[in-house]
Design a protein around this motif. Structure first.
Motif, PDB file in Angstrom:
ATOM      1  N   TYR A   1       0.829  -1.210   0.000  1.00 39.41           N
ATOM      2  CA  TYR A   1       0.000   0.000   0.000  1.00 39.41           C
ATOM      3  C   TYR A   1       0.864   1.260   0.000  1.00 39.41           C
ATOM      4  O   TYR A   1       0.598   2.209  -0.733  1.00 39.41           O
ATOM      5  N   PHE A   2       1.911   1.251   0.809  1.00 34.36           N
ATOM      6  CA  PHE A   2       2.766   2.433   0.905  1.00 34.36           C
ATOM      7  C   PHE A   2       3.707   2.608  -0.299  1.00 34.36           C
ATOM      8  O   PHE A   2       4.311   3.672  -0.441  1.00 34.36           O
TER       9      PHE A   2
ATOM     10  N   ASN B   1      -1.415   6.638  -2.445  1.00 38.38           N
ATOM     11  CA  ASN B   1      -1.830   6.080  -1.160  1.00 38.38           C
ATOM     12  C   ASN B   1      -1.141   6.792   0.000  1.00 38.38           C
ATOM     13  O   ASN B   1      -1.769   7.087   1.036  1.00 38.38           O
ATOM     14  N   ARG B   2       0.148   7.055  -0.143  1.00 35.44           N
ATOM     15  CA  ARG B   2       0.878   7.745   0.923  1.00 35.44           C
ATOM     16  C   ARG B   2       0.315   9.144   1.166  1.00 35.44           C
ATOM     17  O   ARG B   2       0.179   9.587   2.312  1.00 35.44           O
ATOM     18  N   GLN B   3       0.009   9.834   0.083  1.00 36.08           N
ATOM     19  CA  GLN B   3      -0.541  11.176   0.229  1.00 36.08           C
ATOM     20  C   GLN B   3      -1.910  11.132   0.913  1.00 36.08           C
ATOM     21  O   GLN B   3      -2.235  11.986   1.745  1.00 36.08           O
ATOM     22  N   SER B   4      -2.683  10.129   0.566  1.00 39.80           N
ATOM     23  CA  SER B   4      -3.999   9.985   1.182  1.00 39.80           C
ATOM     24  C   SER B   4      -3.874   9.715   2.680  1.00 39.80           C
ATOM     25  O   SER B   4      -4.624  10.279   3.502  1.00 39.80           O
TER      26      SER B   4
ATOM     27  N   PHE C   1      -0.093   8.663  11.256  1.00 38.42           N
ATOM     28  CA  PHE C   1       0.250   8.177   9.916  1.00 38.42           C
ATOM     29  C   PHE C   1       0.393   6.651   9.921  1.00 38.42           C
ATOM     30  O   PHE C   1      -0.214   5.951   9.092  1.00 38.42           O
ATOM     31  N   ALA C   2       1.213   6.104  10.836  1.00 33.44           N
ATOM     32  CA  ALA C   2       1.425   4.660  10.887  1.00 33.44           C
ATOM     33  C   ALA C   2       0.136   3.911  11.209  1.00 33.44           C
ATOM     34  O   ALA C   2      -0.159   2.854  10.615  1.00 33.44           O
ATOM     35  N   SER C   3      -0.663   4.445  12.118  1.00 30.36           N
ATOM     36  CA  SER C   3      -1.909   3.772  12.510  1.00 30.36           C
ATOM     37  C   SER C   3      -2.910   3.739  11.357  1.00 30.36           C
ATOM     38  O   SER C   3      -3.579   2.717  11.117  1.00 30.36           O
ATOM     39  N   GLU C   4      -3.031   4.848  10.618  1.00 31.88           N
ATOM     40  CA  GLU C   4      -3.947   4.875   9.493  1.00 31.88           C
ATOM     41  C   GLU C   4      -3.504   3.893   8.414  1.00 31.88           C
ATOM     42  O   GLU C   4      -4.330   3.209   7.798  1.00 31.88           O
ATOM     43  N   GLY C   5      -2.178   3.781   8.200  1.00 34.87           N
ATOM     44  CA  GLY C   5      -1.685   2.799   7.248  1.00 34.87           C
ATOM     45  C   GLY C   5      -2.020   1.382   7.667  1.00 34.87           C
ATOM     46  O   GLY C   5      -2.427   0.550   6.845  1.00 34.87           O
ATOM     47  N   LEU C   6      -1.866   1.076   8.953  1.00 37.86           N
ATOM     48  CA  LEU C   6      -2.182  -0.259   9.460  1.00 37.86           C
ATOM     49  C   LEU C   6      -3.675  -0.572   9.302  1.00 37.86           C
ATOM     50  O   LEU C   6      -4.052  -1.714   8.958  1.00 37.86           O
TER      51      LEU C   6
END
Length: 454
Positions: free
Chosen positions: A314-315, A320-323, A343-348
């Motif tokens: 995803y990253f 995706n990163r910008q989102s 940032f890390a939590s939203e990615g997870l």
């Protein structure tokens, strides 16, 4: 007696001023103690480096241990035979290593206007740049009018080549610049005549000639086509291969119209370069291939979990990163700093850890939330895999930063890695960037531990 000493000292000072100093005596009169002449020196390699496109007439030739960077052109009283040597030096004009043969020789020439034989000191050079300038240094300021009459450049047909003379260094140096580019692979002679006069009305009695042959011209430079993976490190080349007029090839320096700022966005990009001495532009076509998601990630110690693999995939997408970054700022009430855990939590959450609360805002809480879900902690960087969550040094209130590990810069070295976090503003506004891991820097803490699940 005191008056005599005082008068003698004043007389010596006047003599020194009128005669000038030359701590590098390289071209003297028939008798180097003769005060009726001036001398000029042939500057060393340092001058060549400081004055781009300028050249001297010596290239660091040595004649003794005391004057290693000069050529003694006073051969009138020498009993040694004429010698020549071959050496290699770096020529800034052509950006290549030129091989030259340098000779110090005598030539007898009859001057038409004086009908007398004059001894010439001759230097021979090869592979001279087509835009070469020459710098001649004198030990006294010289008269520009006498230079214009006594410095000449001719081609192999003895046709005079237009040149421009300009004084530098308070009149003690003259720059000889051809008004047009030299012809490729052609022979020329630069003459420094005997009747050059200093501002103190001293004459140069030993003339010198420089016989040189120019280098081949650049005939063509092919377009360059490069294909790289998305997020791969790439810099435009500083040199390109050129085909020369003699059918050989060489590497030449190139300047590009822009740099490769990032490789995050797939597509085709064109860069235009210029090469000195080449009247056409150089084209480089760069293709950035889109990232293809991986199905699994592993090393000899462990295999990444589905969530970790999903997070990595995803990253690797710029959008995706910008989102995720925009959502992290939103979760932090519009504040643009200290958003690493958001940032890390939203990615997870987007990678599959959907029950991770939106309120998780600091490294201590994130560590606790992951531990409650059975995640493991480790400080062994040998088992670290892309998709793991890393935490930096703590100073008593929890780790100072959290980021997602994306891969090592150099396999086997734990110093630096590709990571993804909210700190793109420190790295050209790219949330995918290189960061220190096992080591600390003046601005970034080292990594303390990382967390992963199976």
């Amino acid at each position: 007696m005191k008056k005599f000493i005082k008068s003698f000292v004043i007389l010596c000072i006047v003599y020194v001023i009128t005669q000038g100093f030359c701590h590098k005596i390289v071209l003297a009169s028939d008798n180097e103690n003769d005060p009726s002449s001036i001398t000029y020196s042939i500057p060393n390699e340092t001058t060549l480096e400081q004055d781009k496109n300028l050249d001297d007439l010596s290239e660091n030739s040595a004649v003794d241990t005391q004057n290693q960077n000069n050529i003694d052109l006073n051969k009138e009283n020498s009993t040694q035979d004429t010698k020549s040597k071959t050496d290699t030096y770096y020529d800034e004009d052509s950006s290549t290593s030129d091989t030259y043969s340098e000779s110090i020789a005598k030539k007898t020439t009859t001057l038409d206007n004086e009908n007398e034989d004059v001894q010439y000191n001759t230097l021979v050079k090869y592979d001279v740049s087509l835009t070469k300038k020459w710098k001649i240094m004198f030990n006294q300021p010289v008269d520009l009018n006498s230079l214009e009459k006594n410095i000449k450049l001719v081609d192999k047909n003895n046709t005079e080549v237009p040149i421009t003379l300009s004084l530098e260094d308070n009149g003690t140096s003259v720059i000889v610049t051809p008004q047009n580019t030299y012809d490729a692979e052609s022979e020329y002679i630069l003459t420094v005549g005997k009747d050059i006069v200093s501002m103190y009305n001293k004459k140069l009695k030993n003339p010198t000639t420089v016989e040189f042959k120019t280098s081949p011209a650049i005939a063509s430079i092919d377009d360059i086509n490069v294909t790289i993976d998305q997020e791969a490190c790439y810099s435009l080349p500083t040199e390109v291969e050129a085909k020369l007029s003699n059918n050989s090839t060489t590497s030449v320096g190139v300047c590009w119209d822009k740099s490769v700022d990032r490789t995050s966005i797939p597509g085709n990009y064109t860069y235009t370069g210029t090469v000195e001495g080449y009247d056409k532009s150089v084209t480089l076509n760069l293709t950035i291939k889109p990232f293809e998601p991986v199905e699994s990630i592993s090393n000899e110690y462990r295999t990444q979990s589905t969530i970790g693999t999903n997070l990595y995939n995803y990253f690797m997408n710029y959008d995706n990163r910008q989102s995720v970054l925009n959502r992290a700022i939103e979760l932090h009430s519009g504040i643009t700093s200290n958003n690493c855990v958001y940032f890390a939590s939203e990615g997870l959450r987007r990678a599959g850890l959907t029950d991770l609360p939106n309120y998780v805002a600091n490294t201590v809480t994130l560590t606790s939330q992951l531990e409650s879900r059975g995640w493991n902690s480790s400080t062994d960087f040998s088992i670290l895999l892309p998709g793991d969550i890393c935490f930096t040094t703590s100073y008593g209130s929890g780790p100072t930063h959290a980021y997602t590990f994306m891969g090592w810069v150099s396999e086997g070295s734990y110093d630096y890695a590709y990571v993804c976090d909210n700190q793109g503003y420190d790295y050209g506004y790219n949330d995918y960037h290189i960061r220190n891991v096992s080591i600390a820097t003046p601005t970034k803490d080292a990594t303390w531990y990382f967390m992963y699940t199976v």
